[in-house]
Design an enzyme around this catalytic site. Structure first.
Site, PDB file in Angstrom:
ATOM      1  N   HIS A  29       0.813  -1.221   0.000  1.00  0.00           N
ATOM      2  CA  HIS A  29       0.000   0.000   0.000  1.00  0.00           C
ATOM      3  C   HIS A  29       0.842   1.264   0.000  1.00  0.00           C
ATOM      4  O   HIS A  29       0.735   2.119   0.884  1.00  0.00           O
ATOM      5  CB  HIS A  29      -0.979   0.007   1.185  1.00  0.00           C
ATOM      6  N   LYS A  30       1.667   1.344  -1.032  1.00  0.00           N
ATOM      7  CA  LYS A  30       2.589   2.491  -1.150  1.00  0.00           C
ATOM      8  C   LYS A  30       1.868   3.826  -1.091  1.00  0.00           C
ATOM      9  O   LYS A  30       2.379   4.795  -0.554  1.00  0.00           O
ATOM     10  CB  LYS A  30       3.345   2.398  -2.480  1.00  0.00           C
ATOM     11  N   TRP A  32      -1.615   4.220  -0.030  1.00  0.00           N
ATOM     12  CA  TRP A  32      -2.512   4.369   1.113  1.00  0.00           C
ATOM     13  C   TRP A  32      -1.770   4.563   2.432  1.00  0.00           C
ATOM     14  O   TRP A  32      -2.291   5.150   3.362  1.00  0.00           O
ATOM     15  CB  TRP A  32      -3.533   3.221   1.171  1.00  0.00           C
ATOM     16  N   ASN A 172     -16.959   8.691  -5.695  1.00  0.00           N
ATOM     17  CA  ASN A 172     -17.498   7.576  -6.479  1.00  0.00           C
ATOM     18  C   ASN A 172     -17.012   7.658  -7.923  1.00  0.00           C
ATOM     19  O   ASN A 172     -16.455   8.677  -8.331  1.00  0.00           O
ATOM     20  CB  ASN A 172     -19.033   7.629  -6.429  1.00  0.00           C
ATOM     21  N   PHE A 173     -17.268   6.611  -8.658  1.00  0.00           N
ATOM     22  CA  PHE A 173     -16.989   6.533 -10.104  1.00  0.00           C
ATOM     23  C   PHE A 173     -15.512   6.745 -10.439  1.00  0.00           C
ATOM     24  O   PHE A 173     -15.183   7.341 -11.458  1.00  0.00           O
ATOM     25  CB  PHE A 173     -17.873   7.533 -10.889  1.00  0.00           C
ATOM     26  N   LEU A 174     -14.633   6.275  -9.565  1.00  0.00           N
ATOM     27  CA  LEU A 174     -13.206   6.266  -9.888  1.00  0.00           C
ATOM     28  C   LEU A 174     -12.995   5.245 -11.004  1.00  0.00           C
ATOM     29  O   LEU A 174     -13.362   4.078 -10.852  1.00  0.00           O
ATOM     30  CB  LEU A 174     -12.399   5.867  -8.641  1.00  0.00           C
ATOM     31  N   CYS A 175     -12.443   5.701 -12.104  1.00  0.00           N
ATOM     32  CA  CYS A 175     -12.277   4.784 -13.238  1.00  0.00           C
ATOM     33  C   CYS A 175     -11.063   5.175 -14.075  1.00  0.00           C
ATOM     34  O   CYS A 175     -10.878   6.340 -14.405  1.00  0.00           O
ATOM     35  CB  CYS A 175     -13.543   4.813 -14.100  1.00  0.00           C
ATOM     36  N   LYS A 183      -0.702   1.770 -13.635  1.00  0.00           N
ATOM     37  CA  LYS A 183       0.336   2.784 -13.875  1.00  0.00           C
ATOM     38  C   LYS A 183       0.288   3.871 -12.809  1.00  0.00           C
ATOM     39  O   LYS A 183       0.767   4.979 -13.016  1.00  0.00           O
ATOM     40  CB  LYS A 183       0.161   3.398 -15.266  1.00  0.00           C
ATOM     41  N   THR A 208     -16.929   3.631  -0.911  1.00  0.00           N
ATOM     42  CA  THR A 208     -16.987   2.176  -0.807  1.00  0.00           C
ATOM     43  C   THR A 208     -16.112   1.605  -1.908  1.00  0.00           C
ATOM     44  O   THR A 208     -15.843   2.270  -2.902  1.00  0.00           O
ATOM     45  CB  THR A 208     -18.403   1.619  -1.032  1.00  0.00           C
ATOM     46  N   LEU A 467     -24.137   4.875  -4.054  1.00  0.00           N
ATOM     47  CA  LEU A 467     -24.631   4.403  -5.351  1.00  0.00           C
ATOM     48  C   LEU A 467     -23.564   3.636  -6.136  1.00  0.00           C
ATOM     49  O   LEU A 467     -22.414   3.963  -6.061  1.00  0.00           O
ATOM     50  CB  LEU A 467     -25.080   5.616  -6.179  1.00  0.00           C
TER      51      LEU A 467
HETATM   52  S1  MYA Z   1     -14.942   2.339  -6.069  1.00  0.00           S
HETATM   53  C1  MYA Z   1     -14.937   1.872  -7.770  1.00  0.00           C
HETATM   54  C2  MYA Z   1     -13.547   1.775  -8.303  1.00  0.00           C
HETATM   55  N1  MYA Z   1     -13.556   1.567  -9.720  1.00  0.00           N
HETATM   56  C3  MYA Z   1     -13.428   0.378 -10.321  1.00  0.00           C
HETATM   57  O1  MYA Z   1     -13.281  -0.642  -9.694  1.00  0.00           O
HETATM   58  C4  MYA Z   1     -13.518   0.408 -11.839  1.00  0.00           C
HETATM   59  C5  MYA Z   1     -12.596  -0.557 -12.507  1.00  0.00           C
HETATM   60  N2  MYA Z   1     -11.240  -0.340 -12.067  1.00  0.00           N
HETATM   61  C6  MYA Z   1     -10.476   0.746 -12.397  1.00  0.00           C
HETATM   62  O2  MYA Z   1     -10.893   1.638 -13.104  1.00  0.00           O
HETATM   63  C7  MYA Z   1      -9.066   0.779 -11.814  1.00  0.00           C
HETATM   64  O3  MYA Z   1      -8.681  -0.525 -11.457  1.00  0.00           O
HETATM   65  C8  MYA Z   1      -8.951   1.710 -10.578  1.00  0.00           C
HETATM   66  C9  MYA Z   1      -7.559   1.577  -9.991  1.00  0.00           C
HETATM   67  C10 MYA Z   1      -9.161   3.156 -11.019  1.00  0.00           C
HETATM   68  C11 MYA Z   1      -9.939   1.336  -9.494  1.00  0.00           C
HETATM   69  N3  MYA Z   1     -10.338   2.683  -4.157  1.00  0.00           N
HETATM   70  O4  MYA Z   1      -3.604   3.389 -10.774  1.00  0.00           O
HETATM   71  P1  MYA Z   1      -3.220   2.175 -10.051  1.00  0.00           P
HETATM   72  C12 MYA Z   1      -5.368   1.792  -5.093  1.00  0.00           C
HETATM   73  C13 MYA Z   1      -9.241   3.229  -3.602  1.00  0.00           C
HETATM   74  O5  MYA Z   1      -1.922   1.565 -10.458  1.00  0.00           O
HETATM   75  P2  MYA Z   1      -5.434   0.814 -11.293  1.00  0.00           P
HETATM   76  C14 MYA Z   1     -14.937   4.066  -6.114  1.00  0.00           C
HETATM   77  O6  MYA Z   1     -15.197   4.661  -7.106  1.00  0.00           O
HETATM   78  C15 MYA Z   1      -4.535   0.542  -4.869  1.00  0.00           C
HETATM   79  O7  MYA Z   1      -4.772   0.005  -3.583  1.00  0.00           O
HETATM   80  N4  MYA Z   1      -7.981   2.895  -3.945  1.00  0.00           N
HETATM   81  O8  MYA Z   1      -4.378   1.057 -10.099  1.00  0.00           O
HETATM   82  C16 MYA Z   1     -14.579   4.780  -4.828  1.00  0.00           C
HETATM   83  C17 MYA Z   1      -3.139   1.089  -5.065  1.00  0.00           C
HETATM   84  O9  MYA Z   1      -2.733   1.820  -3.918  1.00  0.00           O
HETATM   85  P3  MYA Z   1      -1.785   1.105  -2.821  1.00  0.00           P
HETATM   86  C18 MYA Z   1      -7.838   1.977  -4.915  1.00  0.00           C
HETATM   87  O10 MYA Z   1      -5.962  -0.553 -11.110  1.00  0.00           O
HETATM   88  C19 MYA Z   1     -13.182   5.309  -4.951  1.00  0.00           C
HETATM   89  C20 MYA Z   1      -3.331   2.110  -6.174  1.00  0.00           C
HETATM   90  O11 MYA Z   1      -4.728   2.464  -6.163  1.00  0.00           O
HETATM   91  C21 MYA Z   1      -8.935   1.371  -5.533  1.00  0.00           C
HETATM   92  O12 MYA Z   1      -4.875   1.181 -12.597  1.00  0.00           O
HETATM   93  C22 MYA Z   1     -12.650   5.893  -3.691  1.00  0.00           C
HETATM   94  C23 MYA Z   1      -3.002   1.520  -7.533  1.00  0.00           C
HETATM   95  O13 MYA Z   1      -3.198   2.510  -8.490  1.00  0.00           O
HETATM   96  C24 MYA Z   1     -10.216   1.758  -5.120  1.00  0.00           C
HETATM   97  N5  MYA Z   1     -11.314   1.224  -5.649  1.00  0.00           N
HETATM   98  O14 MYA Z   1      -6.609   1.838 -10.963  1.00  0.00           O
HETATM   99  C25 MYA Z   1     -11.253   6.431  -3.865  1.00  0.00           C
HETATM  100  N6  MYA Z   1      -8.475   0.506  -6.469  1.00  0.00           N
HETATM  101  O15 MYA Z   1      -0.507   0.736  -3.530  1.00  0.00           O
HETATM  102  C26 MYA Z   1     -10.634   6.927  -2.568  1.00  0.00           C
HETATM  103  C27 MYA Z   1      -7.148   0.562  -6.405  1.00  0.00           C
HETATM  104  O16 MYA Z   1      -1.558   2.107  -1.745  1.00  0.00           O
HETATM  105  C28 MYA Z   1     -11.156   8.272  -2.166  1.00  0.00           C
HETATM  106  N7  MYA Z   1      -6.746   1.440  -5.474  1.00  0.00           N
HETATM  107  O17 MYA Z   1      -2.519  -0.103  -2.318  1.00  0.00           O
HETATM  108  C29 MYA Z   1     -10.440   8.790  -0.952  1.00  0.00           C
HETATM  109  C30 MYA Z   1     -11.006  10.136  -0.453  1.00  0.00           C
HETATM  110  C31 MYA Z   1     -10.591  11.279  -1.358  1.00  0.00           C
HETATM  111  C32 MYA Z   1     -11.234  12.601  -1.005  1.00  0.00           C
HETATM  112  C33 MYA Z   1     -10.797  13.121   0.362  1.00  0.00           C
HETATM  113  C34 MYA Z   1     -11.430  14.494   0.655  1.00  0.00           C
HETATM  114  C35 MYA Z   1     -11.155  14.929   2.009  1.00  0.00           C
END
Ligand code: MYA
Length: 467
Positions: A29-30, A32, A172-175, A183, A208, A467
């Site tokens: 979790h580099k 997180w 939400n809707f991280l994609c 990457k 979530t 949602l």
């Molecule tokens: S949940 C829905 C997430 N979307 C999907 O599942 C759609 C299909 N997947 C993708 O589009 C990609 O696989 C995503 C990751 C974009 C998910 N939440 O770029 P990377 C961490 C949080 O190389 P990719 C939703 O929308 C992962 O542990 N972190 O990875 C809520 C690793 O970090 P670490 C996630 O696969 C989102 C790093 O990312 C998630 O190409 C809430 C890897 O990055 C995830 N779902 O892209 C987001 N998936 O090494 C947080 C992977 O440390 C919000 N990772 O383990 C936080 C609050 C922000 C606001 C604060 C305000 C105060």
């Protein structure tokens, strides 16, 4: 049966790993580990923010750097048409672009059979509640072509977590486009949304995910109520157990034609203030809940999502909401709702869409002592639980009739709210997916996600439906 037992054991293993620190929990979790989130389970003893106090003046005023060749783009989802760059299709609206990105690249199940297909109307509804920030709808484009390849969004939501009430961003809707995965683009999107939320002087977020990262405050399980068993079996969503026949399943899951609760009817705009008051009181039961502080919030989440009527037909309906109006007092005693979120069925010769309804918010005055008016006048005793069980079962029985009428194949629900009061009785089957809930920059002792219940305490601690 053997397969089911093995699956349940595997599920149990996953859960145990999560709690005891198995392979996933042990990941590095580099990203997180640099964020203000509880780093380990069991560390959440104190209630409150994790980061030191900051103000918007402490926040970097410029966007986070993106890898070369990409650019940030605030997605104007209310704008009908946008022409960007030479290669950009002029007829595509920005909401179309988000819809297309998600339709091709968003969340899939573990077996890559289904992928969420949020409609344009759904996205518009989900991303524009009262007080929304346009600049929290964040896209990443390929500089040369303008193609949208990444997205993340936030909306403002006021939450109560136990005794604390504070403003949050619901993320939400991280994609990220499939071709750009792994990457480390996701952390950049997350940091940019954090920056923009912080500029609005908001320091907490709720979200979530299907994945386990540091560190959940609660975990809920998915349940599924079949309405169209023939299709569900055909597409591999439900098994056909040995000795079972489709005809028998069709009879078993037929919810009937007519709703039964006297006074059950569709919610209308005139119900908003009564529903809002009922919902606020009801959600007071849960450790963590959305506040629905203003009637406009309720109007948005319940009424505007119903779509507009044209030529006697409701078009593009996203939410279905029903109330029970007491025939003698004309007071609203209950409300129940669901939203539509279809999934693309990948690679099936006959069907390409699963019409899924998801249980949304509901409330019932069954939990208040008769005549009580104060906000905390609800109780968890067995008598109240039994009354609530009966009322919620009646509501959901009627909801299933309506969902079937509107051609849904399945109704999905999580173990949050008081859902455990009706899941078994209404023949929802336990799914193999879990939904994990997180808070950013807020520490709180774990909240019951409703995965284990007793006769006396069936309700979860989770009163927020994302949602
Ligand atoms: S949940 C829905 C997430 N979307 C999907 O599942 C759609 C299909 N997947 C993708 O589009 C990609 O696989 C995503 C990751 C974009 C998910 N939440 O770029 P990377 C961490 C949080 O190389 P990719 C939703 O929308 C992962 O542990 N972190 O990875 C809520 C690793 O970090 P670490 C996630 O696969 C989102 C790093 O990312 C998630 O190409 C809430 C890897 O990055 C995830 N779902 O892209 C987001 N998936 O090494 C947080 C992977 O440390 C919000 N990772 O383990 C936080 C609050 C922000 C606001 C604060 C305000 C105060």
């Amino acid at each position: 049966d053997d397969i089911r037992k093995a699956l349940q054991a595997a599920d149990l293993m996953k859960l145990l790993e999560g709690h005891l620190g198995g392979p996933q929990a042990a990941a590095e979790h580099k990203f997180w580990k640099t964020q203000p989130v509880p780093q380990k389970e069991g560390e959440q003893e104190t209630e409150g923010p994790i980061d030191e106090h900051k103000t918007p003046a402490d926040v970097q005023p410029h966007p986070i750097a993106l890898p070369a060749g990409f650019e940030w783009s605030i997605v104007d989802i209310k704008k009908d048409e946008e022409v960007r760059g030479e290669c950009h299709t002029p007829s595509l609206s920005q909401i179309d672009e988000v819809h297309n990105l998600l339709t091709e690249n968003y969340v899939e199940d573990d077996d890559a059979m289904f992928r969420f297909r949020y409609s344009r109307e759904f996205l518009l509804w989900a991303l524009t509640p009262p007080g929304y920030y346009k600049e929290w709808h964040i896209g990443v484009r390929v500089q040369k072509t303008g193609k949208l390849v990444g997205f993340i969004s936030g909306i403002p939501v006021e939450l109560r977590v136990r005794n604390n009430t504070f403003m949050n961003a619901e993320i939400n809707f991280l994609c990220v486009h499939k071709k750009l995965r792994s990457k480390r683009l996701a952390p950049v999107l997350i940091k940019e949304v954090t920056r923009r939320v912080n500029l609005a002087n908001i320091w907490q977020a709720i979200y979530t995910a299907g994945v386990r990262i540091p560190t959940p405050f609660s975990t809920c399980r998915y349940y599924h109520r079949s309405l169209n068993p023939a299709k569900l079996v055909d597409i591999g969503f439900s098994p056909l157990r040995k000795g079972e026949t489709i005809a028998r399943l069709v009879r078993k899951y037929n919810p009937g034609e007519q709703t039964k609760t006297p006074g059950f009817r569709e919610m209308v705009p005139a119900d908003v203030s009564q529903v809002a008051a009922l919902l606020r009181r009801y959600l007071g039961r849960f450790d963590c809940a959305q506040l629905f502080n203003t009637d406009e919030d309720v109007e948005h989440w319940f009424i505007s999502g119903m779509g507009k009527e044209a030529n006697g037909k409701r078009e593009n309906q996203v939410v279905w909401a029903y109330v029970v109006e007491d025939p003698t007092t004309n007071l609203i005693t209950d409300v129940v709702s669901f939203y539509t979120l279809p999934s693309t069925i990948m690679q099936h010769p006959k069907y390409d869409c699963l019409n899924a309804a998801y249980m949304f918010y509901y409330a019932s005055d069954a939990v208040f002592a008769p005549g009580a008016s104060s906000d905390d006048a609800f109780t968890h005793d067995l008598k109240t639980q039994n009354l609530l069980d009966r009322r919620l079962n009646a509501l959901v029985t009627d909801l299933l009739v309506m969902a079937k009428k509107h051609d849904f194949d399945v109704v999905n629900a999580l173990t949050l709210l008081d859902n455990n009061a009706f899941l078994d009785e209404q023949m929802f089957g336990r799914g193999d997916g879990a939904l994990v809930n997180y808070l950013y920059n807020w520490s709180t002792a774990p909240i019951d996600g409703g995965m284990s219940t007793t006769a006396q305490r069936k309700s979860s601690g989770v009163g927020v439906v994302m949602l």
